[in-house]
Design a protein around this motif. Sequence first.
Motif, PDB file in Angstrom:
ATOM      1  N   ARG A  46       0.838  -1.214   0.000  1.00  0.00           N
ATOM      2  CA  ARG A  46       0.000   0.000   0.000  1.00  0.00           C
ATOM      3  C   ARG A  46       0.868   1.258   0.000  1.00  0.00           C
ATOM      4  O   ARG A  46       0.628   2.196  -0.760  1.00  0.00           O
ATOM      5  CB  ARG A  46      -0.942   0.005   1.202  1.00  0.00           C
ATOM      6  CG  ARG A  46      -2.077  -0.987   1.101  1.00  0.00           C
ATOM      7  CD  ARG A  46      -3.114  -0.796   2.196  1.00  0.00           C
ATOM      8  NE  ARG A  46      -2.589  -1.056   3.525  1.00  0.00           N
ATOM      9  CZ  ARG A  46      -2.609  -2.253   4.130  1.00  0.00           C
ATOM     10  NH1 ARG A  46      -3.118  -3.301   3.506  1.00  0.00           N
ATOM     11  NH2 ARG A  46      -2.128  -2.397   5.335  1.00  0.00           N
ATOM     12  N   ASP A  47       1.880   1.266   0.861  1.00  0.00           N
ATOM     13  CA  ASP A  47       2.745   2.444   0.959  1.00  0.00           C
ATOM     14  C   ASP A  47       3.507   2.691  -0.335  1.00  0.00           C
ATOM     15  O   ASP A  47       3.585   3.822  -0.816  1.00  0.00           O
ATOM     16  CB  ASP A  47       3.748   2.275   2.100  1.00  0.00           C
ATOM     17  CG  ASP A  47       3.119   2.322   3.472  1.00  0.00           C
ATOM     18  OD1 ASP A  47       1.919   2.651   3.594  1.00  0.00           O
ATOM     19  OD2 ASP A  47       3.836   2.001   4.447  1.00  0.00           O
ATOM     20  N   LEU A  48       4.082   1.638  -0.886  1.00  0.00           N
ATOM     21  CA  LEU A  48       4.900   1.803  -2.086  1.00  0.00           C
ATOM     22  C   LEU A  48       4.063   2.125  -3.317  1.00  0.00           C
ATOM     23  O   LEU A  48       4.523   2.823  -4.216  1.00  0.00           O
ATOM     24  CB  LEU A  48       5.754   0.559  -2.306  1.00  0.00           C
ATOM     25  CG  LEU A  48       6.803   0.315  -1.209  1.00  0.00           C
ATOM     26  CD1 LEU A  48       7.450  -1.043  -1.393  1.00  0.00           C
ATOM     27  CD2 LEU A  48       7.825   1.424  -1.170  1.00  0.00           C
ATOM     28  N   ALA A  49       2.834   1.657  -3.354  1.00  0.00           N
ATOM     29  CA  ALA A  49       1.948   1.944  -4.483  1.00  0.00           C
ATOM     30  C   ALA A  49       1.538   3.413  -4.519  1.00  0.00           C
ATOM     31  O   ALA A  49       1.246   3.952  -5.590  1.00  0.00           O
ATOM     32  CB  ALA A  49       0.709   1.058  -4.426  1.00  0.00           C
ATOM     33  N   PRO A  52       5.429   8.692  -4.149  1.00  0.00           N
ATOM     34  CA  PRO A  52       5.858   9.340  -5.396  1.00  0.00           C
ATOM     35  C   PRO A  52       7.116   8.653  -5.926  1.00  0.00           C
ATOM     36  O   PRO A  52       7.990   8.263  -5.161  1.00  0.00           O
ATOM     37  CB  PRO A  52       6.148  10.776  -4.976  1.00  0.00           C
ATOM     38  CG  PRO A  52       6.229  10.770  -3.494  1.00  0.00           C
ATOM     39  CD  PRO A  52       5.543   9.551  -2.995  1.00  0.00           C
ATOM     40  N   ALA A  53       7.176   8.475  -7.230  1.00  0.00           N
ATOM     41  CA  ALA A  53       8.336   7.842  -7.856  1.00  0.00           C
ATOM     42  C   ALA A  53       9.490   8.841  -7.901  1.00  0.00           C
ATOM     43  O   ALA A  53       9.273  10.033  -8.122  1.00  0.00           O
ATOM     44  CB  ALA A  53       7.978   7.386  -9.260  1.00  0.00           C
ATOM     45  N   PRO A  54      10.701   8.352  -7.687  1.00  0.00           N
ATOM     46  CA  PRO A  54      11.864   9.245  -7.818  1.00  0.00           C
ATOM     47  C   PRO A  54      11.971   9.770  -9.244  1.00  0.00           C
ATOM     48  O   PRO A  54      11.507   9.126 -10.189  1.00  0.00           O
ATOM     49  CB  PRO A  54      13.056   8.332  -7.498  1.00  0.00           C
ATOM     50  CG  PRO A  54      12.492   7.117  -6.839  1.00  0.00           C
ATOM     51  CD  PRO A  54      11.067   7.015  -7.304  1.00  0.00           C
ATOM     52  N   GLY A  56      12.909  10.339 -12.837  1.00  0.00           N
ATOM     53  CA  GLY A  56      13.510   9.451 -13.822  1.00  0.00           C
ATOM     54  C   GLY A  56      13.178   7.985 -13.658  1.00  0.00           C
ATOM     55  O   GLY A  56      13.572   7.180 -14.475  1.00  0.00           O
ATOM     56  N   ALA A  57      12.465   7.639 -12.620  1.00  0.00           N
ATOM     57  CA  ALA A  57      12.121   6.232 -12.381  1.00  0.00           C
ATOM     58  C   ALA A  57      10.852   5.869 -13.144  1.00  0.00           C
ATOM     59  O   ALA A  57       9.971   6.698 -13.346  1.00  0.00           O
ATOM     60  CB  ALA A  57      11.916   5.986 -10.894  1.00  0.00           C
ATOM     61  N   HIS A  58      10.789   4.638 -13.545  1.00  0.00           N
ATOM     62  CA  HIS A  58       9.603   4.120 -14.214  1.00  0.00           C
ATOM     63  C   HIS A  58       8.798   3.308 -13.227  1.00  0.00           C
ATOM     64  O   HIS A  58       9.339   2.499 -12.477  1.00  0.00           O
ATOM     65  CB  HIS A  58       9.985   3.233 -15.408  1.00  0.00           C
ATOM     66  CG  HIS A  58      10.727   3.996 -16.461  1.00  0.00           C
ATOM     67  ND1 HIS A  58      10.105   4.818 -17.348  1.00  0.00           N
ATOM     68  CD2 HIS A  58      12.036   4.065 -16.746  1.00  0.00           C
ATOM     69  CE1 HIS A  58      10.993   5.359 -18.149  1.00  0.00           C
ATOM     70  NE2 HIS A  58      12.188   4.930 -17.799  1.00  0.00           N
ATOM     71  N   ARG A  59       7.504   3.521 -13.206  1.00  0.00           N
ATOM     72  CA  ARG A  59       6.627   2.795 -12.293  1.00  0.00           C
ATOM     73  C   ARG A  59       5.964   1.651 -13.060  1.00  0.00           C
ATOM     74  O   ARG A  59       5.486   1.840 -14.160  1.00  0.00           O
ATOM     75  CB  ARG A  59       5.557   3.748 -11.749  1.00  0.00           C
ATOM     76  CG  ARG A  59       4.859   3.235 -10.524  1.00  0.00           C
ATOM     77  CD  ARG A  59       3.883   4.264 -10.012  1.00  0.00           C
ATOM     78  NE  ARG A  59       4.417   5.153  -9.030  1.00  0.00           N
ATOM     79  CZ  ARG A  59       4.649   4.837  -7.771  1.00  0.00           C
ATOM     80  NH1 ARG A  59       4.442   3.631  -7.339  1.00  0.00           N
ATOM     81  NH2 ARG A  59       5.091   5.722  -6.918  1.00  0.00           N
ATOM     82  N   LEU A  60       5.964   0.473 -12.447  1.00  0.00           N
ATOM     83  CA  LEU A  60       5.290  -0.673 -13.054  1.00  0.00           C
ATOM     84  C   LEU A  60       3.790  -0.509 -12.940  1.00  0.00           C
ATOM     85  O   LEU A  60       3.282  -0.062 -11.919  1.00  0.00           O
ATOM     86  CB  LEU A  60       5.726  -1.972 -12.357  1.00  0.00           C
ATOM     87  CG  LEU A  60       7.183  -2.349 -12.476  1.00  0.00           C
ATOM     88  CD1 LEU A  60       7.459  -3.600 -11.648  1.00  0.00           C
ATOM     89  CD2 LEU A  60       7.561  -2.577 -13.928  1.00  0.00           C
TER      90      LEU A  60
END
Length: 62
Positions: A46-49, A52-54, A56-60
């Motif tokens: 839940r927390d990681l979903a 906020p993405a760093p 330049g990072a790509h979110r799956l």
Amino acid sequence: MTNDHSTNADWYSLTQILGHSSTWPEHWHTMLTQHGQAALLQQAVRDLATAPAPAGAHRLAA
């Protein structure tokens, strides 16, 4: 008497999935101690979903 669920945790797997426990937010430690590994992993998802993405990072995609 409270049961410390962290003594039964699979620390190798947790470290592989979530990184070293020294980098975890405090509430993850509390979740593991009070509710066990499965509850910790559910909270981490839940927390990681919602984190906020760093830059330049790509979110799956879920």
